[in-house]
Design a protein around this motif. Structure first.
Motif, mmCIF file in Angstrom:
data_model
loop_
_atom_site.group_PDB
_atom_site.id
_atom_site.type_symbol
_atom_site.label_atom_id
_atom_site.label_comp_id
_atom_site.label_asym_id
_atom_site.label_seq_id
_atom_site.Cartn_x
_atom_site.Cartn_y
_atom_site.Cartn_z
ATOM 1 N N GLY A 298 0.835 -1.193 0.000
ATOM 2 C CA GLY A 298 0.000 0.000 0.000
ATOM 3 C C GLY A 298 0.864 1.235 0.000
ATOM 4 N N GLY A 299 0.232 2.402 0.078
ATOM 5 C CA GLY A 299 1.034 3.611 0.087
ATOM 6 C C GLY A 299 0.237 4.882 -0.007
ATOM 7 N N PHE A 300 0.864 5.904 -0.599
ATOM 8 C CA PHE A 300 0.335 7.259 -0.598
ATOM 9 C C PHE A 300 0.418 7.846 -2.002
ATOM 10 C CE2 PHE A 300 2.695 6.264 3.290
ATOM 11 C CZ PHE A 300 1.634 6.189 4.186
ATOM 12 N N ILE A 301 -0.594 8.647 -2.344
ATOM 13 C CA ILE A 301 -0.664 9.270 -3.653
ATOM 14 C C ILE A 301 -0.755 10.782 -3.482
ATOM 15 C CG2 ILE A 301 -1.869 9.389 -5.856
ATOM 16 C CD1 ILE A 301 -0.791 6.586 -5.222
ATOM 17 N N PHE A 302 0.089 11.496 -4.206
ATOM 18 C CA PHE A 302 0.085 12.957 -4.181
ATOM 19 C C PHE A 302 -0.292 13.433 -5.583
ATOM 20 C CE2 PHE A 302 3.153 11.204 -1.229
ATOM 21 C CZ PHE A 302 2.708 11.746 -0.020
ATOM 22 N N ASP A 303 -1.484 14.009 -5.699
ATOM 23 C CA ASP A 303 -2.042 14.359 -6.997
ATOM 24 C C ASP A 303 -2.419 15.839 -6.992
ATOM 25 O OD1 ASP A 303 -2.716 12.843 -9.472
ATOM 26 O OD2 ASP A 303 -4.653 13.785 -9.174
ATOM 27 N N CYS A 304 -2.202 16.507 -8.098
ATOM 28 C CA CYS A 304 -2.363 17.961 -8.123
ATOM 29 C C CYS A 304 -3.825 18.389 -8.135
ATOM 30 C CB CYS A 304 -1.654 18.531 -9.349
ATOM 31 S SG CYS A 304 -1.549 20.331 -9.315
ATOM 32 N N GLU A 321 -8.931 4.176 -11.532
ATOM 33 C CA GLU A 321 -7.898 3.613 -12.415
ATOM 34 C C GLU A 321 -6.672 3.218 -11.596
ATOM 35 O OE1 GLU A 321 -6.881 2.391 -16.288
ATOM 36 O OE2 GLU A 321 -8.731 3.341 -15.608
ATOM 37 N N LEU A 322 -6.273 4.077 -10.677
ATOM 38 C CA LEU A 322 -5.168 3.747 -9.768
ATOM 39 C C LEU A 322 -5.468 2.476 -8.990
ATOM 40 C CD1 LEU A 322 -4.129 7.157 -8.172
ATOM 41 C CD2 LEU A 322 -2.596 5.604 -9.367
ATOM 42 N N ALA A 323 -6.655 2.440 -8.418
ATOM 43 C CA ALA A 323 -7.033 1.308 -7.566
ATOM 44 C C ALA A 323 -7.055 0.001 -8.348
ATOM 45 C CB ALA A 323 -8.394 1.565 -6.926
ATOM 46 N N SER A 324 -7.538 0.039 -9.578
ATOM 47 C CA SER A 324 -7.654 -1.195 -10.360
ATOM 48 C C SER A 324 -6.298 -1.757 -10.723
ATOM 49 C CB SER A 324 -8.485 -0.939 -11.620
ATOM 50 O OG SER A 324 -7.814 -0.053 -12.500
ATOM 51 N N VAL A 325 -5.317 -0.885 -10.958
ATOM 52 C CA VAL A 325 -3.980 -1.362 -11.341
ATOM 53 C C VAL A 325 -3.158 -1.754 -10.114
ATOM 54 C CG1 VAL A 325 -1.812 -0.770 -12.495
ATOM 55 C CG2 VAL A 325 -3.986 0.018 -13.449
ATOM 56 N N LEU A 326 -3.214 -0.928 -9.066
ATOM 57 C CA LEU A 326 -2.389 -1.188 -7.888
ATOM 58 C C LEU A 326 -2.923 -2.343 -7.046
ATOM 59 C CD1 LEU A 326 -1.630 2.461 -6.708
ATOM 60 C CD2 LEU A 326 -0.061 0.879 -7.847
ATOM 61 N N SER A 327 -4.244 -2.416 -6.886
ATOM 62 C CA SER A 327 -4.890 -3.476 -6.096
ATOM 63 C C SER A 327 -4.373 -3.541 -4.660
ATOM 64 C CB SER A 327 -4.694 -4.840 -6.784
ATOM 65 O OG SER A 327 -5.297 -4.846 -8.061
ATOM 66 N N VAL A 328 -4.062 -2.357 -4.090
ATOM 67 C CA VAL A 328 -3.623 -2.270 -2.692
ATOM 68 C C VAL A 328 -4.259 -1.035 -2.064
ATOM 69 C CG1 VAL A 328 -1.412 -3.441 -3.090
ATOM 70 C CG2 VAL A 328 -1.551 -0.932 -3.287
ATOM 71 N N PRO A 329 -4.310 -0.970 -0.731
ATOM 72 C CA PRO A 329 -4.839 0.232 -0.078
ATOM 73 C C PRO A 329 -3.930 1.441 -0.312
ATOM 74 C CG PRO A 329 -4.771 -1.635 1.445
ATOM 75 C CD PRO A 329 -3.969 -2.018 0.251
ATOM 76 N N PHE A 330 -4.519 2.616 -0.445
ATOM 77 C CA PHE A 330 -3.740 3.853 -0.513
ATOM 78 C C PHE A 330 -4.605 5.020 -0.048
ATOM 79 C CE2 PHE A 330 -5.393 3.307 -4.907
ATOM 80 C CZ PHE A 330 -6.116 4.490 -5.060
ATOM 81 N N ALA A 331 -3.940 6.106 0.318
ATOM 82 C CA ALA A 331 -4.610 7.358 0.653
ATOM 83 C C ALA A 331 -3.859 8.479 -0.034
ATOM 84 C CB ALA A 331 -4.642 7.583 2.164
#
Length: 361
Positions: A298-304, A321-331
């Motif tokens: 899992g991890g963290f996403i920084f988006d503008c 789209e992020l969730a479908s490819v990564l398939s892990v928890p993120f915030a």
């Protein structure tokens, strides 16, 4: 719990949010965060909410520090934060997470100062705190302290290397234009002409796809704000473009950016529509999966925040789209600029870009 990162919509009181989080996590859990324009997880996009990520790990440790005075003394603030971190960590790999006051306007210089302090082998990622385009207050917080004009530094040490990936969805649509008159983050002239006029000339025919007449729009209109997010500027890095967001237009035809743009900088007007923005998000996720030596945890996403302007109702599709490819928890949260510096890079501040920081299992 070992680590907690909190992204808070700017309509909330961060002191109260932090107090609430601290009643839930263990006393020895490191807690950091900041205000954001919009926050999200792998399951939900929040227009006015709070995103919380909790990490428990036997293979990573998280050491945190906060320092103030960023606007007046970037190097001194970075030095103060770095000195508060331990220097006797017995892990083979180190990286860092960085949060900072988004109104300080020091992103590029901050990235270089952190690189000099941590060394070229410590990659880092993060974002500038934001406040729903109000441009009033963008605090960060760390272990009970909430502060403006501040930097939060998280040293992530582990038995494996954290995965960092970055991409944007803009392509050039104009010829190169040199900054011939400017100071700090304000560009007054490009090629000797008012910067806003150069931008308008570049986009005039292109904006017909939006059914807008760029010459008829007021400078403060919602439509103009959207166009300035869709048609930003890019600096050619040789192997791609680094995006620069013109956040406001002066009555004299100047453009104010989210970060310093020195005289002599060569800019090109860029275009990034909704489809290309979602494509770039997918590339970030695919690169992260490819870079990982095993499964991701899992991890963290920084988006503008500019992506929200461009994508509007489609922003949640980009998160999906992020969730479908990564398939892990993120915030993650929508920033006023993203930080991403990896080994061999000489520039680390971005606009309208997605940066992912992911931990392997």
């Amino acid at each position: 719990m070992d680590f907690c990162q909190v992204f808070v919509d700017s309509s909330y009181d961060p002191h109260e949010v932090l107090s609430g989080v601290e009643t839930v996590v263990d006393d020895d859990t490191a807690v950091v965060g900041c205000t954001g324009t919009g926050n999200f997880t792998e399951t939900e996009t929040l227009a006015n909410g709070i995103a919380v990520a909790l990490v428990t790990s036997d293979s990573f440790r998280f050491d945190t520090a906060i320092a103030t005075g960023l606007g007046e003394n970037i190097h001194g603030t970075v030095r103060e934060a770095a000195r508060a971190l331990p220097d006797d960590i017995d892990y083979p790999y180190q990286s860092a997470l960085v949060l900072h006051d988004g109104l300080a306007g020091v992103g590029e210089r901050l990235a270089l100062a952190i690189q000099r302090r941590l060394g070229p082998h410590v990659g880092f990622a993060g974002g500038a705190a934001s406040d729903n385009y109000q441009m009033e207050s963008t605090p960060v917080f760390c272990d009970g302290t909430v502060a403006e004009d501040a930097l939060v530094l998280v040293l992530v040490s582990g038995t494996q290397r954290a995965v960092i990936s970055v991409d944007h969805g803009h392509e050039p649509i104009s010829e190169p234009h040199a900054v011939t008159d400017g100071s700090g983050n304000v560009v007054r002239e490009l090629d000797g002409e008012p910067a806003f006029e150069v931008w308008k000339n570049a986009v005039r025919d292109h904006v017909t796809a939006f059914d807008f007449d760029v010459d008829a729009l007021s400078l403060e209109s919602e439509e103009m704000n959207r166009l300035m997010g869709v048609y930003e500027f890019g600096i050619d890095q040789g192997n791609g473009f680094k995006i620069r967001w013109p956040k406001s237009i002066g009555q004299d035809g100047s453009l104010s950016f989210a970060v310093d743009v020195p005289e002599g900088t060569v800019l090109r007007v860029m275009y990034g529509g909704q489809e290309s923005q979602i494509d770039s998000v997918r590339r970030v996720a695919e690169e992260a999966v490819a870079l990982a030596e095993g499964d991701l945890a899992g991890g963290f996403i920084f988006d503008c925040a500019c992506r929200e302007i461009i994508l509007q109702d489609e922003f949640s599709d980009a998160v999906d789209e992020l969730a479908s490819v990564l398939s892990v928890p993120f915030a993650g949260f929508e920033t006023y600029g993203e930080l991403c510096m990896q080994m061999g890079q000489l520039s680390g501040f971005h606009n309208t870009t997605t940066v992912a920081f992911l931990l392997p299992e």
